[in-house]
Design an enzyme around this catalytic site. Sequence first.
Site, mmCIF file in Angstrom:
data_model
loop_
_atom_site.group_PDB
_atom_site.id
_atom_site.type_symbol
_atom_site.label_atom_id
_atom_site.label_comp_id
_atom_site.label_asym_id
_atom_site.label_seq_id
_atom_site.Cartn_x
_atom_site.Cartn_y
_atom_site.Cartn_z
ATOM 1 N N CYS A 175 0.822 -1.205 0.000
ATOM 2 C CA CYS A 175 0.000 0.000 0.000
ATOM 3 C C CYS A 175 0.862 1.263 0.000
ATOM 4 O O CYS A 175 1.394 1.655 1.048
ATOM 5 C CB CYS A 175 -0.920 -0.009 1.221
ATOM 6 S SG CYS A 175 -1.925 1.464 1.340
ATOM 7 N N CYS A 181 -0.516 4.079 2.177
ATOM 8 C CA CYS A 181 -0.300 3.927 3.625
ATOM 9 C C CYS A 181 1.159 4.182 3.995
ATOM 10 O O CYS A 181 1.442 4.795 5.019
ATOM 11 C CB CYS A 181 -0.654 2.514 4.089
ATOM 12 S SG CYS A 181 -2.099 1.795 3.326
ATOM 13 N N ASP A 182 2.091 3.677 3.196
ATOM 14 C CA ASP A 182 3.488 3.625 3.625
ATOM 15 C C ASP A 182 4.450 4.505 2.823
ATOM 16 O O ASP A 182 5.605 4.674 3.227
ATOM 17 C CB ASP A 182 4.002 2.171 3.522
ATOM 18 C CG ASP A 182 3.182 1.223 4.371
ATOM 19 O OD1 ASP A 182 2.694 1.669 5.427
ATOM 20 O OD2 ASP A 182 3.020 0.056 3.981
#
Length: 308
Positions: free
Chosen positions: A132, A135-136
């Site tokens: 992701c 997200c990261d």
Amino acid sequence: MRDVVILGSGCAGWTAALYLARANLKPLVLTGAQMGGLLTTTSVVENYPGFPQGVDGTTLMVQMMEQAQKFGAEVEFGVVADEVTLGRPLHRIRAGGKTIETRVLIISTGAGHRHLDVPGEKELETKGVTYCATCDGALPMFRDQPVVVVGGGDSACEEATFLTRFASKVYLVHRRAELRASKIMAERALGNEKIEPVWNSVVESVEGMKEGKVTGIKIRDQVTGKSSLLACAGVFIAVGHVPNTQIFRDKLPMDEAGYLQLGPGSRTKVEGVFGAGDCADKVYRQAITAAGMGCMAAIDAERYLAGG
Ligand code: NAP
């Protein structure tokens, strides 16, 4: 005892909940581990009608939830169904340490990320391997470093484009020489000077076990058969999805990939059990089609409960 339990909290689940709540059936939604599902890992959803400026995936999910709650849908957050017993007149669901009985079950459990299943992938997850970018991608370990995105679909292109904000360079490693992504996403990615496509290449391993963090990937050129090392600090894997239908194996018909087989409409082969969204759709897999399938499941369920 419940009239309706909905498993999953993506577009399909919330749309089903909205319709059933408005029909005064007080549906209970078990959100699963991640409220909102996969859409919450997307940055901007640009193709959901009604949002000309685009809408953040999480915002869309929260608004759908609030709309369903406004009409009486009940929600249990973070609750995952571990086991189901399907039967007439009641279906039983083991979830969060208790058993829930329901006349109707709507399965809208969505899909999860597909893995590459190569050495180093599992071991280095959270140490540079991720599924992701939203997200990261902004983590310090990827800042001003070269990173790799694996895949050739819309997700891979979207993630690669997003990562150019942080990484020094983004290699887009794809197993063929042509992207599967839609034209607009592909053009956006390939037109970005920080993105370098690496065609006809499969990942053989993720390197960095000794160092305890990703240092690169080993790739094999499918045309020449030669293997080489590509240095990078992160590997973002975007090679599609697998449906979350494991608990229904041997209980409901599904294809070899695990997608629920439905019909007519949203009906499964078990009376009172309906399916909707990505867990049953390997063709379209869009937020809007999942929402449409959720609506179908709700209408089918309402008619079933009314004896129709
Ligand atoms: P996808 O379209 O199924 O693409 C998966 C990609 O991964 C393909 O290029 C595939 O290669 C590759 N792949 C699969 N297994 C692999 C393996 N074992 N090793 C290496 N490569 C592998 O999945 P997606 O990109 O996640 O998209 C899913 C759906 O969501 C699509 O309908 C897409 O349009 C939609 N989506 C939309 C947006 C948006 O509009 N904002 C964003 C993301 C996703 P091949 O091409 O060779 O098969």
